[in-house]
Design an enzyme around this catalytic site. Structure first.
Site, PDB file in Angstrom:
ATOM      1  N   HIS A  75       0.846  -1.197   0.000  1.00 39.68           N
ATOM      2  CA  HIS A  75       0.000   0.000   0.000  1.00 39.68           C
ATOM      3  C   HIS A  75       0.879   1.243   0.000  1.00 39.68           C
ATOM      4  O   HIS A  75       1.770   1.373   0.829  1.00 39.68           O
ATOM      5  CB  HIS A  75      -0.891   0.028   1.246  1.00 39.68           C
ATOM      6  CG  HIS A  75      -2.099  -0.843   1.118  1.00 39.68           C
ATOM      7  ND1 HIS A  75      -3.246  -0.637   1.835  1.00 39.68           N
ATOM      8  CD2 HIS A  75      -2.339  -1.906   0.325  1.00 39.68           C
ATOM      9  CE1 HIS A  75      -4.147  -1.553   1.497  1.00 39.68           C
ATOM     10  NE2 HIS A  75      -3.602  -2.348   0.594  1.00 39.68           N
ATOM     11  N   TYR A 203      -8.837   5.312   8.017  1.00 38.61           N
ATOM     12  CA  TYR A 203      -8.875   5.644   9.446  1.00 38.61           C
ATOM     13  C   TYR A 203      -9.961   6.701   9.611  1.00 38.61           C
ATOM     14  O   TYR A 203      -9.892   7.749   8.978  1.00 38.61           O
ATOM     15  CB  TYR A 203      -7.528   6.197   9.923  1.00 38.61           C
ATOM     16  CG  TYR A 203      -6.450   5.147  10.048  1.00 38.61           C
ATOM     17  CD1 TYR A 203      -5.712   4.728   8.936  1.00 38.61           C
ATOM     18  CD2 TYR A 203      -6.170   4.553  11.274  1.00 38.61           C
ATOM     19  CE1 TYR A 203      -4.719   3.756   9.057  1.00 38.61           C
ATOM     20  CE2 TYR A 203      -5.179   3.586  11.405  1.00 38.61           C
ATOM     21  CZ  TYR A 203      -4.463   3.188  10.296  1.00 38.61           C
ATOM     22  OH  TYR A 203      -3.487   2.225  10.422  1.00 38.61           O
ATOM     23  N   PRO A 295      -3.180   0.071  18.989  1.00 38.69           N
ATOM     24  CA  PRO A 295      -3.019  -0.392  17.605  1.00 38.69           C
ATOM     25  C   PRO A 295      -3.166   0.689  16.531  1.00 38.69           C
ATOM     26  O   PRO A 295      -2.936   0.433  15.352  1.00 38.69           O
ATOM     27  CB  PRO A 295      -4.146  -1.430  17.443  1.00 38.69           C
ATOM     28  CG  PRO A 295      -5.159  -1.059  18.470  1.00 38.69           C
ATOM     29  CD  PRO A 295      -4.413  -0.445  19.605  1.00 38.69           C
ATOM     30  N   LYS A 299       1.837  -0.385  14.994  1.00 39.05           N
ATOM     31  CA  LYS A 299       3.263  -0.521  15.308  1.00 39.05           C
ATOM     32  C   LYS A 299       3.635  -1.769  16.125  1.00 39.05           C
ATOM     33  O   LYS A 299       4.816  -2.096  16.248  1.00 39.05           O
ATOM     34  CB  LYS A 299       3.736   0.726  16.082  1.00 39.05           C
ATOM     35  CG  LYS A 299       3.776   1.984  15.237  1.00 39.05           C
ATOM     36  CD  LYS A 299       4.984   1.998  14.326  1.00 39.05           C
ATOM     37  CE  LYS A 299       4.894   3.007  13.216  1.00 39.05           C
ATOM     38  NZ  LYS A 299       4.624   2.461  11.891  1.00 39.05           N
ATOM     39  N   TYR A 387       4.496   6.408   9.972  1.00 39.89           N
ATOM     40  CA  TYR A 387       3.611   5.295   9.621  1.00 39.89           C
ATOM     41  C   TYR A 387       4.370   4.212   8.842  1.00 39.89           C
ATOM     42  O   TYR A 387       4.207   3.014   9.113  1.00 39.89           O
ATOM     43  CB  TYR A 387       2.405   5.800   8.813  1.00 39.89           C
ATOM     44  CG  TYR A 387       1.310   4.768   8.689  1.00 39.89           C
ATOM     45  CD1 TYR A 387       0.354   4.621   9.692  1.00 39.89           C
ATOM     46  CD2 TYR A 387       1.238   3.914   7.583  1.00 39.89           C
ATOM     47  CE1 TYR A 387      -0.648   3.658   9.601  1.00 39.89           C
ATOM     48  CE2 TYR A 387       0.249   2.955   7.485  1.00 39.89           C
ATOM     49  CZ  TYR A 387      -0.696   2.830   8.497  1.00 39.89           C
ATOM     50  OH  TYR A 387      -1.672   1.867   8.405  1.00 39.89           O
TER      51      TYR A 387
HETATM   52  C1  PHB Z   1      -5.380  -4.457  10.957  1.00 38.29           C
HETATM   53  O1  PHB Z   1      -5.500  -4.663   9.734  1.00 38.29           O
HETATM   54  O2  PHB Z   1      -5.675  -5.327  11.786  1.00 38.29           O
HETATM   55  C2  PHB Z   1      -4.890  -3.127  11.407  1.00 38.29           C
HETATM   56  C3  PHB Z   1      -4.467  -2.219  10.466  1.00 38.29           C
HETATM   57  C4  PHB Z   1      -4.023  -0.972  10.870  1.00 38.29           C
HETATM   58  C5  PHB Z   1      -4.005  -0.655  12.208  1.00 38.29           C
HETATM   59  C6  PHB Z   1      -4.407  -1.585  13.156  1.00 38.29           C
HETATM   60  C7  PHB Z   1      -4.853  -2.829  12.760  1.00 38.29           C
HETATM   61  O3  PHB Z   1      -3.601   0.583  12.593  1.00 38.29           O
END
Ligand code: PHB
Ligand code: APR
Length: 404
Positions: A75, A203, A295, A299, A387
């Site tokens: 990505h 997000y 989460p 990270k 990120y």
């Molecule tokens: C996930 O795909 O489980 C996931 C992706 C991004 C995050 C947290 C979890 O920031």
């Protein structure tokens, strides 16, 4: 009592322990893994799914990147939805071409376990009453396994046994300091065999709370909702989950969202936690045993990987070059990167979630910060750089002979 001698005893067969095992194997350093759960249990745990570029490089170095290269989804950007509008952060153009890879931690774990099995390396699964002792002199690990008592005598113990593990708990209180922040909400996660709502992660910051649209493949989605800590999974039927997710999305995504039966549903609390130092004599802590991040910044697994990069490098330096420098610097090097990832994860969490305690003023300031970040090149760069993952060096493993 069965006595086993080895160089490194690794406690825990999560991604941290398994990756360390694989790198030590490649470097010809004898080790064993001791894990309290069954192999099946370890291989089926559902966790997060974003790999930094450096984590991918490290898995390649470890020789376990075949499935990752075939099935991982690179990505180059993420979407942030705020005030009902999506903003794309072009990770790659902001970080000289770096990207992240969507690949489930469950898959990383399985790939590492398979490599381990293939190389016929020793693992004690379902070990009971695991205990670590004498790590300031001659380290020992004792446990009960298949009806017998075992004692491992080793040079070093790698505590890769997660947040609830025995290693951190065995350190004398006056030798350790911990730092913690607990957030007043959790994430309700759902895994479903439906195509992802969008090609990139979204997000979501909304009046109703945070949400995240993620994925595992082109046919499997992973979604999360911010929920009060008092909620139980049973309170959330699939229908209620999808309805709430839709409410937090923008009209276009709401329209596109494909819903289906959940194949996993769980609530996880959010926590920031750091242990200092990360070395105690001949005992090293790595991964969740030493630190936890919420989460939001994706990270957790990546930090476990960077600890292991430093630890494997330190052990290789010790056994192949006779130098203790890496070992002596391990804790400080890790903690520098750990605190930066802690800061980033805390910041993302703060920025995107709804806190019941925040005043209208706090809320306005947060909206202004988000708006600044998303409209300024400097703001977006700071997000993107963190990120995709702050860089670290990976030690080459070529031409290393087995250590006697
Ligand atoms: C996930 O795909 O489980 C996931 C992706 C991004 C995050 C947290 C979890 O920031
Ligand atoms: N003895 C042996 N093994 C133990 C013990 C013990 N006393 N206590 C815990 N373990 C095992 C657990 O069963 C687990 O398999 O240690 C392992 C720790 O694995 P993880 O919790 O996955 O931790 P880590 O390898 O550091 O991985 C970090 O996992 O939780 C996510 O977000 C986190 O992605 C990050 C990653």
């Amino acid at each position: 009592m069965e006595i086993v001698k080895t160089k490194v005893a690794i406690i825990g067969s999560g991604p941290a322990g398994l990756l360390l095992g694989q790198l030590l194997y490649k470097a010809g350093i004898h080790h064993v893994i001791i894990e309290q759960r069954s192999a099946e249990y370890v291989a089926s745990r559902i966790r997060a799914g974003i790999l930094e570029q450096v984590s991918v490089d490290l898995l390649e170095q470890a020789g376990v990147d075949q499935n990752l290269k075939a099935k991982g989804l690179p990505h180059s950007g993420i979407e942030i939805l705020t005030n009902g509008k999506k903003h794309r952060v072009d990770l790659s153009s902001l970080t000289e071409g770096k990207q992240v890879t969507v690949y489930g931690q469950t898959e990383v774990t399985k790939d590492l376990m398979q490599a381990r099995e293939h190389a016929e390396l020793t693992s004690f699964y379902e070990a009971e009453q695991v205990q670590v002792d004498d790590f300031y002199s001659k380290p020992k690990v004792t446990f009960h396994y298949h009806g017998k008592d075992y004692q491992i005598e080793c040079d070093f113990i790698a505590g890769c046994d997660g947040y609830h593990g025995v290693c951190r708990a065995s350190v004398p209180e006056d030798k350790i300091k911990t730092f913690e922040k607990v957030y007043p909400f959790g994430w309700l996660g759902v895994l479903a065999d439906v195509p992802p709502v969008a090609d990139e992660l979204i997000y979501v910051q909304s009046e109703r709370g945070f949400a995240l649209c993620s994925m595992r493949s082109e046919t499997r989605s992973r979604y999360y909702l911010q929920v009060p800590l008092t909620d139980h999974v049973e309170d959330w039927s699939d229908e209620r989950f999808w309805e709430e997710l839709k409410r937090r999305l923008d009209p276009e995504s709401r329209e596109k969202l494909v819903t289906g039966v959940s194949i996993e549903k769980s609530i996880a609390p959010l926590r920031s936690f750091v242990t200092e130092p990360m070395r105690f004599g001949q005992l090293f802590l790595a991964g969740d045993a030493a630190h936890i991040v919420p989460p939001t910044g994706a990270k957790g697994l990546n930090l476990a990987a960077s600890d292991i990069a430093y630890l494997s490098s330190a052990l290789i330096e010790y056994y192949h070059e006779g130098s203790e420098q890496g070992i002596n610097e391990y804790s400080e090097k890790c903690l520098q990167r750990v605190w930066k990832a802690e800061r980033f994860s805390w910041w993302m969490t703060h920025l995107l979630h709804r806190f019941e305690t925040e005043s209208e003023f706090d809320h306005k300031i947060k909206q202004a910060e988000l708006s600044y970040i998303l409209t300024s090149q400097a703001g977006q760069t700071t997000l993107a750089e963190n990120y995709v993952g702050l860089p670290y060096e990976i030690r080459p493993l070529n031409n290393l002979q087995p250590v006697g």
